[in-house]
Design a protein around this motif. Structure first.
Motif, PDB file in Angstrom:
ATOM      1  N   TRP A  26       0.727  -1.193  -0.050  1.00 39.27           N
ATOM      2  CA  TRP A  26       0.036   0.152  -0.037  1.00 39.27           C
ATOM      3  C   TRP A  26       1.031   1.340   0.044  1.00 39.27           C
ATOM      4  O   TRP A  26       0.403   2.460  -0.432  1.00 39.27           O
ATOM      5  CB  TRP A  26      -0.791   0.087   1.251  1.00 39.27           C
ATOM      6  N   LEU A  27       2.045   1.177   0.456  1.00 41.86           N
ATOM      7  CA  LEU A  27       3.001   2.280   0.439  1.00 41.86           C
ATOM      8  C   LEU A  27       3.366   2.392  -1.001  1.00 41.86           C
ATOM      9  O   LEU A  27       3.651   3.690  -1.621  1.00 41.86           O
ATOM     10  CB  LEU A  27       4.136   2.070   1.466  1.00 41.86           C
ATOM     11  N   HIS A  28       3.812   1.334  -1.810  1.00 40.11           N
ATOM     12  CA  HIS A  28       4.586   1.449  -2.845  1.00 40.11           C
ATOM     13  C   HIS A  28       3.472   1.069  -4.223  1.00 40.11           C
ATOM     14  O   HIS A  28       3.478   0.063  -4.771  1.00 40.11           O
ATOM     15  CB  HIS A  28       5.712   0.649  -3.088  1.00 40.11           C
ATOM     16  N   MET A  29       2.736   1.868  -4.361  1.00 39.21           N
ATOM     17  CA  MET A  29       1.785   1.590  -5.249  1.00 39.21           C
ATOM     18  C   MET A  29       2.154   2.165  -6.983  1.00 39.21           C
ATOM     19  O   MET A  29       1.742   1.989  -7.905  1.00 39.21           O
ATOM     20  CB  MET A  29       0.176   2.483  -5.061  1.00 39.21           C
ATOM     21  N   GLN A  30       3.245   2.869  -6.703  1.00 41.53           N
ATOM     22  CA  GLN A  30       3.619   3.490  -8.180  1.00 41.53           C
ATOM     23  C   GLN A  30       5.108   2.668  -8.459  1.00 41.53           C
ATOM     24  O   GLN A  30       5.815   2.200  -7.678  1.00 41.53           O
ATOM     25  CB  GLN A  30       4.135   5.006  -7.943  1.00 41.53           C
ATOM     26  N   GLY A  31       5.846   2.962  -9.568  1.00 40.17           N
ATOM     27  CA  GLY A  31       6.943   2.548 -10.152  1.00 40.17           C
ATOM     28  C   GLY A  31       7.587   1.143  -9.713  1.00 40.17           C
ATOM     29  O   GLY A  31       6.712   0.238 -10.423  1.00 40.17           O
ATOM     30  N   ALA A  32       8.401   0.854  -9.393  1.00 41.51           N
ATOM     31  CA  ALA A  32       9.238  -0.381  -9.188  1.00 41.51           C
ATOM     32  C   ALA A  32       8.179  -1.223  -8.426  1.00 41.51           C
ATOM     33  O   ALA A  32       7.999  -2.636  -8.550  1.00 41.51           O
ATOM     34  CB  ALA A  32      10.611  -0.301  -8.688  1.00 41.51           C
ATOM     35  N   HIS A  33       7.407  -0.772  -7.562  1.00 40.58           N
ATOM     36  CA  HIS A  33       6.389  -1.687  -6.569  1.00 40.58           C
ATOM     37  C   HIS A  33       5.058  -1.733  -7.217  1.00 40.58           C
ATOM     38  O   HIS A  33       4.467  -2.059  -6.234  1.00 40.58           O
ATOM     39  CB  HIS A  33       6.645  -1.302  -5.312  1.00 40.58           C
ATOM     40  N   ALA A  77       0.530 -17.546  -6.251  1.00 41.13           N
ATOM     41  CA  ALA A  77       1.551 -17.209  -5.409  1.00 41.13           C
ATOM     42  C   ALA A  77       2.597 -16.281  -5.813  1.00 41.13           C
ATOM     43  O   ALA A  77       2.969 -16.341  -6.960  1.00 41.13           O
ATOM     44  CB  ALA A  77       2.250 -18.691  -4.841  1.00 41.13           C
ATOM     45  N   THR A  78       2.767 -15.432  -4.788  1.00 39.92           N
ATOM     46  CA  THR A  78       3.648 -14.328  -5.261  1.00 39.92           C
ATOM     47  C   THR A  78       4.980 -14.235  -4.360  1.00 39.92           C
ATOM     48  O   THR A  78       4.918 -14.605  -3.064  1.00 39.92           O
ATOM     49  CB  THR A  78       2.820 -12.788  -5.210  1.00 39.92           C
ATOM     50  N   ASP A  79       6.030 -13.626  -4.944  1.00 37.00           N
ATOM     51  CA  ASP A  79       7.166 -13.348  -4.109  1.00 37.00           C
ATOM     52  C   ASP A  79       7.091 -11.820  -3.505  1.00 37.00           C
ATOM     53  O   ASP A  79       6.087 -11.415  -3.409  1.00 37.00           O
ATOM     54  CB  ASP A  79       8.468 -13.364  -4.778  1.00 37.00           C
ATOM     55  N   ALA A  80       8.035 -11.275  -2.776  1.00 35.23           N
ATOM     56  CA  ALA A  80       8.287 -10.096  -2.113  1.00 35.23           C
ATOM     57  C   ALA A  80       7.944  -8.870  -3.023  1.00 35.23           C
ATOM     58  O   ALA A  80       7.615  -7.932  -2.459  1.00 35.23           O
ATOM     59  CB  ALA A  80       9.479 -10.010  -1.264  1.00 35.23           C
ATOM     60  N   ALA A 137      14.121  -2.662 -13.260  1.00 36.96           N
ATOM     61  CA  ALA A 137      13.754  -2.929 -11.608  1.00 36.96           C
ATOM     62  C   ALA A 137      13.457  -4.365 -11.788  1.00 36.96           C
ATOM     63  O   ALA A 137      12.453  -4.535 -11.162  1.00 36.96           O
ATOM     64  CB  ALA A 137      12.981  -1.789 -10.948  1.00 36.96           C
ATOM     65  N   PRO A 138      14.312  -5.303 -12.461  1.00 38.18           N
ATOM     66  CA  PRO A 138      13.822  -6.626 -12.195  1.00 38.18           C
ATOM     67  C   PRO A 138      13.855  -7.299 -11.006  1.00 38.18           C
ATOM     68  O   PRO A 138      14.938  -7.068 -10.281  1.00 38.18           O
ATOM     69  CB  PRO A 138      14.593  -7.288 -13.363  1.00 38.18           C
ATOM     70  N   ALA A 139      12.766  -8.446 -10.696  1.00 37.29           N
ATOM     71  CA  ALA A 139      13.444  -9.154  -9.500  1.00 37.29           C
ATOM     72  C   ALA A 139      14.336  -9.941  -9.670  1.00 37.29           C
ATOM     73  O   ALA A 139      14.752 -10.088 -10.700  1.00 37.29           O
ATOM     74  CB  ALA A 139      11.976  -9.835  -9.093  1.00 37.29           C
ATOM     75  N   PRO A 140      15.111 -10.512  -8.626  1.00 35.10           N
ATOM     76  CA  PRO A 140      16.326 -11.320  -8.713  1.00 35.10           C
ATOM     77  C   PRO A 140      16.124 -12.528  -9.942  1.00 35.10           C
ATOM     78  O   PRO A 140      16.920 -12.839 -10.635  1.00 35.10           O
ATOM     79  CB  PRO A 140      16.593 -11.950  -7.415  1.00 35.10           C
TER      80      PRO A 140
END
Length: 373
Positions: A26-33, A77-80, A137-140
């Motif tokens: 809910w904090l990162h609704m924009q950009g990389a998140h 299922a999702t990661d962080a 900003a790819p996930a690992p």
């Protein structure tokens, strides 16, 4: 009253950030998140709902549509980072698209065909954002993919939606140096920004469906007519052949062809992405998902003329620029004609169903085998 409501929103947002594990959705609704689902969900039910039917008021659907409705529950299922988990990374192949690919059936099927781990980076309604995030900003698990398949951009794509949106979304992935702009961005990314309140309601929230139904009923009664974005297909069809609904902005219903200047701008933009991925040692493959009017043109109303879309022209322009492409339309169309009683798309939704997804996975596997060995 307004001030009190604002204070309650602020307190609720602050508490929600403490409760949410990992990256604060809910904090990162924009950009990389901007998240494709929600972060850190071990198993989140995703009930597939008929998007087009909802616009027409589901209660008013005729029996043939209701008989062919698919309400099979899916799970993700999702990661962080908010990416769906398909298997343990790193992924050799990454799928990048929009709502046509938000569940993992294609990724899992493709992994079985190729014998290689396949990840799904698609984001519902945001194919350009999905690619921007893979680039910046790819996930690992996605950072070392040998092949990236760009499966779709957005419906009704034009120059503005691709060229401008791509640049804008890439810029969102980099926080501004100005602290005031960063603070403003954080504010817009929180629930204090009214447009983000929907972020508190996941697909499994008990109140979400009733609220959406209430909004639909209000729109229905105030508007006094059905949604004009939806087109009812032919009803008098052979036995066991399902009638379908279409969206008026699908390629096969376009009133005017895409201007050449727009087509060139889109092809140039995709070619720039191809060049950037090659510099990272990754091969881009572009494979546009055909919409329902293209595959089931015979089921359009008799009064509606089918018009070929821009995909063939775009493919030709991409090949001239050295971009590798996969033609999904031809083989899916052949299959639809060969087995007219076995639908490849949902009858009351614009997306393809599991049969269509499995077929798309086989077509992609045939083209990717030599790239993944």
């Amino acid at each position: 009253m307004v001030g009190l409501l604002w204070l309650l929103l602020w307190v609720g947002d602050a508490l929600a950030r403490l409760w949410q594990p990992g990256p604060k959705s809910w904090l990162h609704m924009q950009g990389a998140h901007i998240l494709s689902e929600q972060p850190n969900q071990p198993r989140q039910p995703w009930p597939l709902r008929p998007i087009i039917a909802r616009r027409l008021n589901v209660a008013a659907l005729s029996a043939p549509y209701a008989a062919h409705e698919d309400t099979t529950p899916r799970s993700v299922a999702t990661d962080a980072y908010g990416f769906r988990k398909t298997s343990a990374g790193p992924f050799a192949v990454t799928l990048c698209g929009d709502s046509f690919f938000i569940n993992d059936l294609i990724a899992d099927s493709l992994a079985r065909h190729l014998g290689q781990p396949v990840g799904n980076a698609s984001i519902d309604g945001r194919g350009t954002l999905a690619m921007a995030r893979l680039l910046d900003a790819p996930a690992p698990a996605f950072r070392n993919s040998r092949v990236v398949v760009w499966l779709r951009i957005e419906a009704g794509i034009n120059t503005k939606e691709f060229v401008e949106w791509m640049a804008q979304r890439r810029s969102e992935l980099h926080p501004p140096a100005n602290p005031l702009k960063r603070a403003y961005g954080a504010w817009r990314g929180s629930a204090l920004w009214p447009a983000n309140l929907d972020g508190y309601l996941t697909e499994t929230a008990p109140v979400k469906a009733p609220l959406q139904r209430l909004a639909s009923e209000i729109s229905w009664h105030l508007g006094g007519s059905r949604d004009t974005t939806v087109l009812l297909g032919r009803q008098q069809l052979p036995a066991h052949v399902a009638p379908m609904q279409f969206l008026n902005d699908e390629q096969g219903l376009a009133r005017t062809p895409m201007p050449e200047a727009d087509l060139v701008a889109i092809a140039d933009g995709i070619a720039r992405v191809d060049k950037e991925l090659r510099q990272k040692g990754t091969q881009l493959v572009f494979a546009a998902a055909p919409d329902k009017s293209t595959i089931y043109r015979e089921r359009l109303p008799r009064t509606v003329a089918y018009r070929p879309g821009f995909t063939a022209r775009l493919y030709a322009a991409l090949r001239q620029r050295g971009v590798r492409t996969v033609d999904l339309e031809t083989r899916i169309r052949q299959q639809a004609l060969a087995e007219p009683t076995k639908a490849l798309y949902y009858t009351t939704d614009t997306h393809w169903n599991p049969h269509g997804q499995a077929l798309a996975a086989r077509i992609l596997a045939d083209s990717l085998h030599t790239l993944t060995q």
